[in-house]
Write an enzyme that holds these catalytic residues in place. Structure first.
Site, mmCIF file in Angstrom:
data_model
loop_
_atom_site.group_PDB
_atom_site.id
_atom_site.type_symbol
_atom_site.label_atom_id
_atom_site.label_comp_id
_atom_site.label_asym_id
_atom_site.label_seq_id
_atom_site.Cartn_x
_atom_site.Cartn_y
_atom_site.Cartn_z
ATOM 1 N N GLU A 356 0.818 -1.195 0.000
ATOM 2 C CA GLU A 356 0.000 0.000 0.000
ATOM 3 C C GLU A 356 0.861 1.258 0.000
ATOM 4 O O GLU A 356 1.773 1.389 0.821
ATOM 5 C CB GLU A 356 -0.907 0.031 1.232
ATOM 6 C CG GLU A 356 -1.914 -1.095 1.295
ATOM 7 C CD GLU A 356 -2.857 -0.965 2.483
ATOM 8 O OE1 GLU A 356 -3.809 -1.758 2.547
ATOM 9 O OE2 GLU A 356 -2.632 -0.096 3.356
ATOM 10 N N CYS A 357 0.587 2.153 -0.906
ATOM 11 C CA CYS A 357 1.188 3.485 -0.958
ATOM 12 C C CYS A 357 2.717 3.418 -0.860
ATOM 13 O O CYS A 357 3.379 3.100 -1.833
ATOM 14 C CB CYS A 357 0.596 4.377 0.132
ATOM 15 S SG CYS A 357 0.789 6.143 -0.185
ATOM 16 N N GLY A 358 3.306 3.699 0.306
ATOM 17 C CA GLY A 358 4.754 3.650 0.427
ATOM 18 C C GLY A 358 5.321 2.295 0.081
ATOM 19 O O GLY A 358 6.388 2.181 -0.552
ATOM 20 N N MET A 361 5.347 2.045 -3.631
ATOM 21 C CA MET A 361 6.459 2.832 -4.175
ATOM 22 C C MET A 361 7.768 2.051 -4.090
ATOM 23 O O MET A 361 8.589 2.078 -5.008
ATOM 24 C CB MET A 361 6.571 4.155 -3.410
ATOM 25 C CG MET A 361 5.398 5.097 -3.650
ATOM 26 S SD MET A 361 5.235 6.419 -2.407
ATOM 27 C CE MET A 361 6.808 7.264 -2.615
ATOM 28 N N GLY A 455 -0.794 -1.058 -4.775
ATOM 29 C CA GLY A 455 -1.202 0.228 -5.320
ATOM 30 C C GLY A 455 -1.191 1.307 -4.263
ATOM 31 O O GLY A 455 -0.855 1.059 -3.101
#
Length: 481
Positions: A356-358, A361, A455
């Site tokens: 998730e998110c970080g 990335m 994502g």
């Protein structure tokens, strides 16, 4: 019936001092030996970290967009049970909800759902008598919502002289009790950051600041009055401490499966998948109730650090990479090549994973830091994570899986979450469709399969427990290395 003393601190607007006053109040309660529990309204990871640092236990999030009333009351009650008092911290302005136009998911909405009396924290800096019509407006506005939840006021950033001068007038003209004041304390400020607040580890001498704050609040707040107000909160029914059926059905299935495996397996051991969870200064955004639900569904969660550890934990059958601030630790993450290589190999070999998110990335081929410098990452997601000048796709979302390949989220179901990030991706994914709850905006996102989802959205598992149940079952069936 179950008695659960509680109070909410809400405010007219963000920046009114809710977090500072909440942390100080929690420290006072802890110093008094009252064993407080704490909660944060809304999709916020940082404030609960501060709460947790004060009380020495995990703080929880409660959000009336993420979950229905039955679930919210259960999640509150199971944590509050056994604590001397619970403190809920509001979000934004007291009436600010979905899309800025709805009461739903606001602090006031949560207070109604949990039957929690509210103390309004009003920033009175530069004000004297003018604070009275402000308070009257907030009291008058609540009449249209039925139950009267605002039961008191604390004046923030004012002087003792102003407080004493106004106390009788405020109480006589508003009909509401004043529970004290908080002077301007420049040495107890919690600084801001691009995603909200800095994390507790980044504030020098946090413990000393909290003790200093608690000493001030002991002198400035009507603590006996606050405790008495918390005692007036309505009791909960015994059955509200029972897990809602929406999640209980999957926990029962896990227990039944474990018992069956235990009876038939030669080793006699139960099916309990070990899931590696990234937890360090770069990856620290998790809803504690999400993690608890995973454990109740049979998972064993094993923390590890992508920044510091040389290898993943042993004998794992799944990986969870949460959000956080990887952009601030991009150089250290890039330098730990053995960890990046190991994660990439495991994912290429089919291990189930969530990012998730970080965490998402981190899985890219490369990621920019706050200065725009690019660093190599795990290479599991083709493309680059890059910084943008403003928030991208900010706020609440409902997600559904797109037609085609089987996903962790079954077709026709939705799971709720939120996005809040200044970064974007050249490859954001297209397995799910995100839709704003207010308005018509929607977009594709998430790289997904039947055993993975990666994502930008932060997901709240209690909004559709089957999603995380299916992930844990995938982990239980994984036999690779």
């Amino acid at each position: 019936m179950v008695h659960l003393p509680r109070v909410m601190l809400a405010a007219p607007a963000s920046g009114s001092g809710k977090t500072t006053v909440t942390c100080g109040l929690l420290q006072v309660l802890k110093n008094r030996g009252l064993d407080p529990a704490s909660f944060k309204c809304g999709p916020d990871y940082i404030d609960p970290m501060f709460h947790s640092r004060v009380i020495g236990a995990k703080s929880r999030n409660l959000d009336t967009f993420f979950a229905e009333k039955e679930v919210i009351r259960y999640l509150f009650a199971k944590t509050a049970l056994g604590s001397g008092i619970s403190v809920l911290e509001g979000v934004m302005g007291i009436y600010d909800g979905l899309g800025g136009t709805s009461l739903r998911a606001s602090s006031y909405d949560l207070a109604q759902v949990t039957d929690t009396p509210i103390i309004l924290v009003v920033n009175a800096r530069g004000m004297s008598r003018s604070v009275i019509p402000m308070i009257c407006g907030y009291l008058d506005y609540q009449k249209q919502f039925g139950k009267r939840m605002i039961r008191g006021v604390i004046l923030n950033q004012t002087t003792r002289m102003t407080y004493l001068m106004l106390k009788d007038q405020i109480e006589q003209e508003t009909g509401i009790r004043l529970y004290g004041y908080v002077p301007r304390l420049t040495d107890c400020v919690i600084e801001s950051r691009h995603l909200g607040l800095v994390t507790p580890d980044e504030i020098l001498d946090l413990r000393q600041k909290l003790e200093r704050l608690s000493e001030e609040l002991e002198e400035c707040l009507d603590m006996e009055g606050i405790l008495n107000l918390a005692e007036t909160a309505e009791d909960y029914r015994d059955e509200e401490l029972t897990m809602p059926e929406s999640a209980a059905v999957f926990c029962r299935d896990t227990r039944d499966t474990n018992e069956k495996v235990g009876r038939t397996a030669e080793s006699g051991t139960a099916l309990r998948p070990r899931i590696a969870v990234a937890m360090d200064e770069a990856f620290c955004f998790y809803y504690q109730d999400n993690l608890d639900l995973m454990e109740e569904m049979g998972a064993e969660l094993v923390p590890f650090s992508p920044v510091h550890d040389a290898a993943l934990p042993e004998a794992i059958s799944g990986i969870l990479l949460g959000g956080g601030y990887p952009e601030l630790y991009a150089e250290a993450l890039a330098a730990n090549q053995t960890m990046r290589d190991q994660i990439r190999r495991r994912i290429e070999n089919g291990i189930p994973y969530l990012a998730e998110c970080g965490g998402f990335m981190y899985l890219h081929e490369s990621m920019e830091d706050m200065e725009g410098r690019s660093w190599p990452m795990c290479g599991c997601i083709g493309g680059k994570s890059f910084r943008t000048p403003k928030l991208s796709r900010f706020g609440y979302i409902s997600l559904s899986s797109e037609p085609g390949e089987e996903q962790l989220l079954p077709q026709g179901q939705t799971i709720r979450g939120h996005e809040f990030h200044y970064f974007d991706s050249t490859s954001a994914g297209c397995s799910y469709l995100a839709a704003k709850p207010a308005g018509r905006r929607q977009w594709q996102c998430i790289h997904g399969t039947k055993n993975s989802a990666a994502g930008y959205p932060h997901l709240y598992y209690w909004s559709d427990p089957e999603f995380i149940y299916r992930f844990i079952r995938q982990c239980a069936g994984y036999s690779g290395t």
